[in-house]
Design a protein around this motif. Structure first.
Motif, PDB file in Angstrom:
ATOM      1  N   MET A  13       9.043   7.375  -3.464  1.00 29.07           N
ATOM      2  CA  MET A  13       8.612   6.044  -3.026  1.00 29.07           C
ATOM      3  C   MET A  13       9.839   5.157  -2.862  1.00 29.07           C
ATOM      4  O   MET A  13      10.799   5.281  -3.623  1.00 29.07           O
ATOM      5  CB  MET A  13       7.700   5.407  -4.080  1.00 29.07           C
ATOM      6  N   GLY A  14       9.765   4.249  -1.911  1.00 25.75           N
ATOM      7  CA  GLY A  14      10.911   3.380  -1.644  1.00 25.75           C
ATOM      8  C   GLY A  14      11.175   2.359  -2.718  1.00 25.75           C
ATOM      9  O   GLY A  14      12.296   1.873  -2.862  1.00 25.75           O
ATOM     10  N   SER A  15      10.135   2.025  -3.496  1.00 21.80           N
ATOM     11  CA  SER A  15      10.281   0.975  -4.510  1.00 21.80           C
ATOM     12  C   SER A  15       9.214   1.157  -5.586  1.00 21.80           C
ATOM     13  O   SER A  15       8.155   1.747  -5.326  1.00 21.80           O
ATOM     14  CB  SER A  15      10.109  -0.404  -3.862  1.00 21.80           C
ATOM     15  N   LYS A  16       9.499   0.604  -6.759  1.00 22.10           N
ATOM     16  CA  LYS A  16       8.490   0.594  -7.820  1.00 22.10           C
ATOM     17  C   LYS A  16       7.245  -0.177  -7.362  1.00 22.10           C
ATOM     18  O   LYS A  16       6.130   0.105  -7.799  1.00 22.10           O
ATOM     19  CB  LYS A  16       9.100  -0.070  -9.062  1.00 22.10           C
ATOM     20  N   SER A  17       7.448  -1.131  -6.461  1.00 19.02           N
ATOM     21  CA  SER A  17       6.312  -1.928  -5.987  1.00 19.02           C
ATOM     22  C   SER A  17       5.338  -1.087  -5.153  1.00 19.02           C
ATOM     23  O   SER A  17       4.224  -1.526  -4.862  1.00 19.02           O
ATOM     24  CB  SER A  17       6.790  -3.141  -5.177  1.00 19.02           C
ATOM     25  N   ASP A  18       5.743   0.125  -4.757  1.00 17.79           N
ATOM     26  CA  ASP A  18       4.839   1.010  -4.013  1.00 17.79           C
ATOM     27  C   ASP A  18       3.912   1.802  -4.943  1.00 17.79           C
ATOM     28  O   ASP A  18       2.957   2.441  -4.484  1.00 17.79           O
ATOM     29  CB  ASP A  18       5.644   2.019  -3.172  1.00 17.79           C
ATOM     30  N   MET A  19       4.200   1.771  -6.232  1.00 18.83           N
ATOM     31  CA  MET A  19       3.458   2.639  -7.162  1.00 18.83           C
ATOM     32  C   MET A  19       1.954   2.368  -7.217  1.00 18.83           C
ATOM     33  O   MET A  19       1.166   3.315  -7.198  1.00 18.83           O
ATOM     34  CB  MET A  19       4.080   2.576  -8.559  1.00 18.83           C
ATOM     35  N   HIS A  44      17.428   2.740   2.260  1.00 23.20           N
ATOM     36  CA  HIS A  44      18.355   1.639   2.546  1.00 23.20           C
ATOM     37  C   HIS A  44      19.179   1.246   1.328  1.00 23.20           C
ATOM     38  O   HIS A  44      20.367   0.953   1.440  1.00 23.20           O
ATOM     39  CB  HIS A  44      17.567   0.409   3.037  1.00 23.20           C
ATOM     40  N   ARG A  45      18.534   1.253   0.141  1.00 23.27           N
ATOM     41  CA  ARG A  45      19.229   0.754  -1.052  1.00 23.27           C
ATOM     42  C   ARG A  45      19.944   1.846  -1.845  1.00 23.27           C
ATOM     43  O   ARG A  45      20.849   1.545  -2.618  1.00 23.27           O
ATOM     44  CB  ARG A  45      18.219   0.058  -1.980  1.00 23.27           C
ATOM     45  N   ALA A  46      19.481   3.094  -1.696  1.00 25.24           N
ATOM     46  CA  ALA A  46      20.080   4.189  -2.479  1.00 25.24           C
ATOM     47  C   ALA A  46      20.138   5.460  -1.641  1.00 25.24           C
ATOM     48  O   ALA A  46      19.564   6.487  -1.999  1.00 25.24           O
ATOM     49  CB  ALA A  46      19.279   4.414  -3.759  1.00 25.24           C
ATOM     50  N   ALA A  68       6.606   7.657   0.633  1.00 26.01           N
ATOM     51  CA  ALA A  68       5.899   6.391   0.858  1.00 26.01           C
ATOM     52  C   ALA A  68       6.889   5.241   0.902  1.00 26.01           C
ATOM     53  O   ALA A  68       7.803   5.163   0.076  1.00 26.01           O
ATOM     54  CB  ALA A  68       4.891   6.158  -0.275  1.00 26.01           C
ATOM     55  N   ALA A  69       6.697   4.360   1.871  1.00 25.47           N
ATOM     56  CA  ALA A  69       7.579   3.190   1.946  1.00 25.47           C
ATOM     57  C   ALA A  69       6.906   2.108   2.772  1.00 25.47           C
ATOM     58  O   ALA A  69       6.035   2.385   3.601  1.00 25.47           O
ATOM     59  CB  ALA A  69       8.925   3.571   2.567  1.00 25.47           C
ATOM     60  N   GLY A  70       7.343   0.880   2.517  1.00 21.43           N
ATOM     61  CA  GLY A  70       6.831  -0.254   3.264  1.00 21.43           C
ATOM     62  C   GLY A  70       7.932  -0.894   4.091  1.00 21.43           C
ATOM     63  O   GLY A  70       9.079  -0.447   4.088  1.00 21.43           O
ATOM     64  N   MET A  71       7.570  -1.913   4.837  1.00 24.55           N
ATOM     65  CA  MET A  71       8.472  -2.695   5.702  1.00 24.55           C
ATOM     66  C   MET A  71       9.138  -1.788   6.750  1.00 24.55           C
ATOM     67  O   MET A  71       8.456  -1.002   7.383  1.00 24.55           O
ATOM     68  CB  MET A  71       9.483  -3.470   4.845  1.00 24.55           C
ATOM     69  N   ASN A  93       1.464  -1.067   2.697  1.00 27.05           N
ATOM     70  CA  ASN A  93       1.242  -2.439   3.160  1.00 27.05           C
ATOM     71  C   ASN A  93       1.984  -3.420   2.264  1.00 27.05           C
ATOM     72  O   ASN A  93       1.452  -3.869   1.261  1.00 27.05           O
ATOM     73  CB  ASN A  93      -0.263  -2.738   3.159  1.00 27.05           C
ATOM     74  N   SER A  94       3.232  -3.733   2.616  1.00 28.85           N
ATOM     75  CA  SER A  94       3.937  -4.756   1.837  1.00 28.85           C
ATOM     76  C   SER A  94       4.319  -5.951   2.707  1.00 28.85           C
ATOM     77  O   SER A  94       4.774  -6.969   2.205  1.00 28.85           O
ATOM     78  CB  SER A  94       5.161  -4.175   1.119  1.00 28.85           C
ATOM     79  N   SER A  95       4.139  -5.843   4.025  1.00 28.36           N
ATOM     80  CA  SER A  95       4.300  -6.989   4.930  1.00 28.36           C
ATOM     81  C   SER A  95       3.623  -6.648   6.250  1.00 28.36           C
ATOM     82  O   SER A  95       3.367  -5.470   6.540  1.00 28.36           O
ATOM     83  CB  SER A  95       5.788  -7.301   5.162  1.00 28.36           C
TER      84      SER A  95
HETATM   85  C1  RP5 Z   1      10.449  -0.810   0.967  1.00 24.06           C
HETATM   86  O1  RP5 Z   1      10.445  -2.193   0.878  1.00 24.06           O
HETATM   87  C2  RP5 Z   1       9.678  -0.332  -0.209  1.00 24.06           C
HETATM   88  O2  RP5 Z   1       9.097   0.916   0.056  1.00 24.06           O
HETATM   89  C3  RP5 Z   1       8.656  -1.398  -0.436  1.00 24.06           C
HETATM   90  O3  RP5 Z   1       7.413  -1.078   0.164  1.00 24.06           O
HETATM   91  C4  RP5 Z   1       9.258  -2.610   0.258  1.00 24.06           C
HETATM   92  C5  RP5 Z   1       9.555  -3.757  -0.679  1.00 24.06           C
HETATM   93  O4  RP5 Z   1      10.359  -3.285  -1.737  1.00 24.06           O
HETATM   94  P1  RP5 Z   1      10.638  -4.215  -3.007  1.00 24.06           P
HETATM   95  O5  RP5 Z   1      11.400  -5.414  -2.512  1.00 24.06           O
HETATM   96  O6  RP5 Z   1       9.303  -4.589  -3.596  1.00 24.06           O
HETATM   97  O7  RP5 Z   1      11.457  -3.365  -3.951  1.00 24.06           O
HETATM   98  O8  RP5 Z   1      11.744  -0.308   0.955  1.00 24.06           O
END
Ligand code: RP5
Length: 172
Positions: A13-19, A44-46, A68-71, A93-95
């Motif tokens: 997952m791209g971020s903990k916020s995707d969990m 992008h970050r790692a 899984a990733a958002g944005m 769905n994060s934006s």
């Molecule tokens: C993406 O950016 C992640 O997969 C996530 O869905 C979104 C926001 O990431 P955070 O800023 O919450 O870490 O790379």
């Protein structure tokens, strides 16, 4: 599950916020008894961590990757470029209601496919991964058969309940 078990599915997952959105995926793999790795790393970050994990996934026994990733969701596509394993992409769905991630994941250049699920389609990602594992694992294949039979049962029951409703005026 023992950490010695061979993982058959790799979830990244791209971020903990995707969990939270991905819980439906881990729940299904748990229900099917399919061992999996679960990691967070961002294209992008790692990027170095993503490369290390994806390029060695097949060596660890993983048969299919769920990413899984958002944005601007580059993660599934970048991983597909780094491994011969099939990659299932889950737009989160994060934006922009997840449409940004959906288009980022689905519009891959020829030669580097990502099997793209619907927005927040974590459960279907798990089922598709289970289907891939089932091709070479008879026990998982048997569980998949039972799961599919239950889906049919649900429809049969729903129709039985529908038939009992007598409030429709023109239903024949
Ligand atoms: C993406 O950016 C992640 O997969 C996530 O869905 C979104 C926001 O990431 P955070 O800023 O919450 O870490 O790379």
């Amino acid at each position: 599950m023992s950490s010695e078990a061979t993982p058959l599915v790799g979830i990244i997952m791209g971020s903990k916020s995707d969990m939270p959105a991905m819980e439906a995926c881990t729940e299904q793999l748990d229900a099917f008894g399919v061992p999996y790795e679960l990691v967070i790393a961002s294209a992008h970050r790692a990027p170095a961590k993503v490369h290390e994990w994806a390029s060695t996934a097949a060596d660890r026994g993983i048969k299919v990757i769920i990413a899984a990733a958002g944005m601007a969701a580059a993660l599934p596509g970048v991983i597909a470029a780094m491994t011969p394993l099939p990659v299932v992409g889950v737009p989160i769905n994060s934006s922009l209601d997840g449409t940004d991630a959906l288009l980022s994941i689905v519009q891959m250049p020829p030669g580097i496919p990502v099997a793209t699920m619907g927005i927040n389609g974590a459960m279907n990602a798990a089922i598709l991964a289970v289907k891939i594992v089932a091709l070479t694992d008879p026990e998982v294949a048997a569980r998949l058969d039972t799961y599919r039979e239950r889906l049919v049962d649900k429809i049969v029951k729903a129709n039985e309940e529908l038939a009992k409703i007598d409030t429709y005026k023109y239903k024949v």
